[in-house]
Design a protein around this motif. Structure first.
Motif, PDB file in Angstrom:
ATOM      1  N   ASP A  28       0.697  -1.140   0.011  1.00  0.00           N
ATOM      2  CA  ASP A  28      -0.055   0.047  -0.082  1.00  0.00           C
ATOM      3  C   ASP A  28       0.712   1.457  -0.136  1.00  0.00           C
ATOM      4  O   ASP A  28       0.502   2.486  -0.309  1.00  0.00           O
ATOM      5  CB  ASP A  28      -1.092  -0.060   1.086  1.00  0.00           C
ATOM      6  N   ALA A  29       2.166   1.051   0.495  1.00  0.00           N
ATOM      7  CA  ALA A  29       2.997   2.340   0.317  1.00  0.00           C
ATOM      8  C   ALA A  29       3.228   2.922  -1.157  1.00  0.00           C
ATOM      9  O   ALA A  29       3.374   3.749  -1.393  1.00  0.00           O
ATOM     10  CB  ALA A  29       4.320   2.197   1.068  1.00  0.00           C
ATOM     11  N   ASN A  30       3.238   1.774  -1.856  1.00  0.00           N
ATOM     12  CA  ASN A  30       3.484   2.102  -3.459  1.00  0.00           C
ATOM     13  C   ASN A  30       2.397   2.684  -4.117  1.00  0.00           C
ATOM     14  O   ASN A  30       2.098   3.150  -4.923  1.00  0.00           O
ATOM     15  CB  ASN A  30       4.085   0.931  -4.258  1.00  0.00           C
ATOM     16  N   THR A  31       1.080   1.944  -3.709  1.00  0.00           N
ATOM     17  CA  THR A  31      -0.183   2.350  -4.277  1.00  0.00           C
ATOM     18  C   THR A  31      -0.785   3.458  -3.868  1.00  0.00           C
ATOM     19  O   THR A  31      -1.176   4.459  -4.552  1.00  0.00           O
ATOM     20  CB  THR A  31      -1.307   1.214  -3.592  1.00  0.00           C
ATOM     21  N   TRP A  32      -0.479   4.034  -2.455  1.00  0.00           N
ATOM     22  CA  TRP A  32      -1.161   5.180  -1.812  1.00  0.00           C
ATOM     23  C   TRP A  32      -0.237   6.392  -1.461  1.00  0.00           C
ATOM     24  O   TRP A  32      -0.625   7.644  -1.697  1.00  0.00           O
ATOM     25  CB  TRP A  32      -2.046   4.596  -0.603  1.00  0.00           C
ATOM     26  N   VAL A  33       0.803   5.953  -0.907  1.00  0.00           N
ATOM     27  CA  VAL A  33       1.900   6.835  -0.477  1.00  0.00           C
ATOM     28  C   VAL A  33       2.753   7.484  -1.464  1.00  0.00           C
ATOM     29  O   VAL A  33       2.763   8.863  -1.580  1.00  0.00           O
ATOM     30  CB  VAL A  33       2.717   6.368   0.742  1.00  0.00           C
ATOM     31  N   ALA A  34       3.528   6.695  -2.297  1.00  0.00           N
ATOM     32  CA  ALA A  34       4.453   7.187  -3.354  1.00  0.00           C
ATOM     33  C   ALA A  34       3.631   8.059  -4.299  1.00  0.00           C
ATOM     34  O   ALA A  34       4.470   9.235  -4.516  1.00  0.00           O
ATOM     35  CB  ALA A  34       4.980   6.034  -4.080  1.00  0.00           C
TER      36      ALA A  34
ATOM     37  N   GLY B   8       4.727  11.893  -5.169  1.00  0.00           N
ATOM     38  CA  GLY B   8       5.349  11.961  -6.424  1.00  0.00           C
ATOM     39  C   GLY B   8       6.514  11.142  -6.504  1.00  0.00           C
ATOM     40  O   GLY B   8       7.527  11.442  -7.301  1.00  0.00           O
ATOM     41  N   LEU B   9       6.517  10.093  -5.914  1.00  0.00           N
ATOM     42  CA  LEU B   9       7.806   9.171  -6.028  1.00  0.00           C
ATOM     43  C   LEU B   9       7.250   8.157  -6.892  1.00  0.00           C
ATOM     44  O   LEU B   9       6.064   7.440  -6.740  1.00  0.00           O
ATOM     45  CB  LEU B   9       8.201   8.556  -4.498  1.00  0.00           C
ATOM     46  N   PRO B  10       8.487   7.290  -7.364  1.00  0.00           N
ATOM     47  CA  PRO B  10       8.238   5.931  -8.126  1.00  0.00           C
ATOM     48  C   PRO B  10       7.673   5.043  -7.230  1.00  0.00           C
ATOM     49  O   PRO B  10       8.021   5.015  -5.915  1.00  0.00           O
ATOM     50  CB  PRO B  10       9.406   5.909  -8.969  1.00  0.00           C
ATOM     51  N   ALA B  11       7.430   3.886  -7.508  1.00  0.00           N
ATOM     52  CA  ALA B  11       7.131   2.524  -6.687  1.00  0.00           C
ATOM     53  C   ALA B  11       8.542   2.396  -6.089  1.00  0.00           C
ATOM     54  O   ALA B  11       9.466   2.452  -7.180  1.00  0.00           O
ATOM     55  CB  ALA B  11       6.728   1.711  -7.619  1.00  0.00           C
ATOM     56  N   LEU B  12       8.650   2.031  -4.978  1.00  0.00           N
ATOM     57  CA  LEU B  12       9.871   1.696  -4.373  1.00  0.00           C
ATOM     58  C   LEU B  12      10.010   0.124  -3.930  1.00  0.00           C
ATOM     59  O   LEU B  12       8.856  -0.463  -3.569  1.00  0.00           O
ATOM     60  CB  LEU B  12      10.127   2.444  -3.166  1.00  0.00           C
TER      61      LEU B  12
END
Length: 159
Positions: free
Chosen positions: A66-72, A76-80
């Motif tokens: 969910d960090a990549n789905t909602w936070v990134a 404005g960050l890419p998927a990490l």
């Protein structure tokens, strides 16, 4: 030179919480009702500041995917890449945060910094005993989240 890793917790460092009598800033757009309303506290200016640091960013959060789905995207960050946690959540030793062994294993000897609001002396001792590379365990005040001083500390350590 090996680029150091920066392990990022979400709740506390990026989403401040816990200050009594303080109203937190919120940022548009409002998160969908199916997701934590605390996402509105993510300051989009933090994304470029994180991306500008001389680190390879890695999620180290219970938000997991969910960090990549909602936070990134809100930052404005890419998927990490992200640390996958063992299922038991057990502390490896008294006082050592359950995330600590997973972070050390993921780093695999590479230099790293870790920002979290639950880091303590036992974690620093455990990392010193189990990690052969350089490490900065930086506790962030969850009532404020990452501040300019925190970014300064991270930049100076990596430099």
């Amino acid at each position: 030179m090996v680029t150091p890793l920066l392990f990022l917790d979400v709740d506390g460092p990026l989403i401040p919480f816990g200050a009594s009598g303080r109203e937190y800033s919120t940022y548009a757009p409002p998160p969908p009702p199916s997701v934590s309303p605390l996402l509105a506290r993510l300051d989009p200016a933090q994304g470029p500041r994180l991306a500008a640091l001389p680190y390879a960013l890695v999620w180290a959060t219970t938000w997991e995917d969910d960090a990549n789905t909602w936070v990134a995207p809100r930052l404005g960050l890419p998927a990490l890449p992200l640390v996958r946690w063992p299922g038991d959540g057990a502390e490896p030793a008294p006082g050592v945060h359950w995330k600590t062994p997973g972070i050390v294993a993921w780093a695999d000897g590479r230099p790293f910094a870790w920002v979290d609001d639950e880091i303590g002396a036992a974690d620093r001792d455990w990392v010193a005993a189990h990690h052969p590379g350089r490490a900065l365990l930086h506790r962030v005040d969850p009532r404020q989240g990452l501040t300019a001083a925190d970014f300064g500390t991270l930049a100076a350590w990596a430099g």
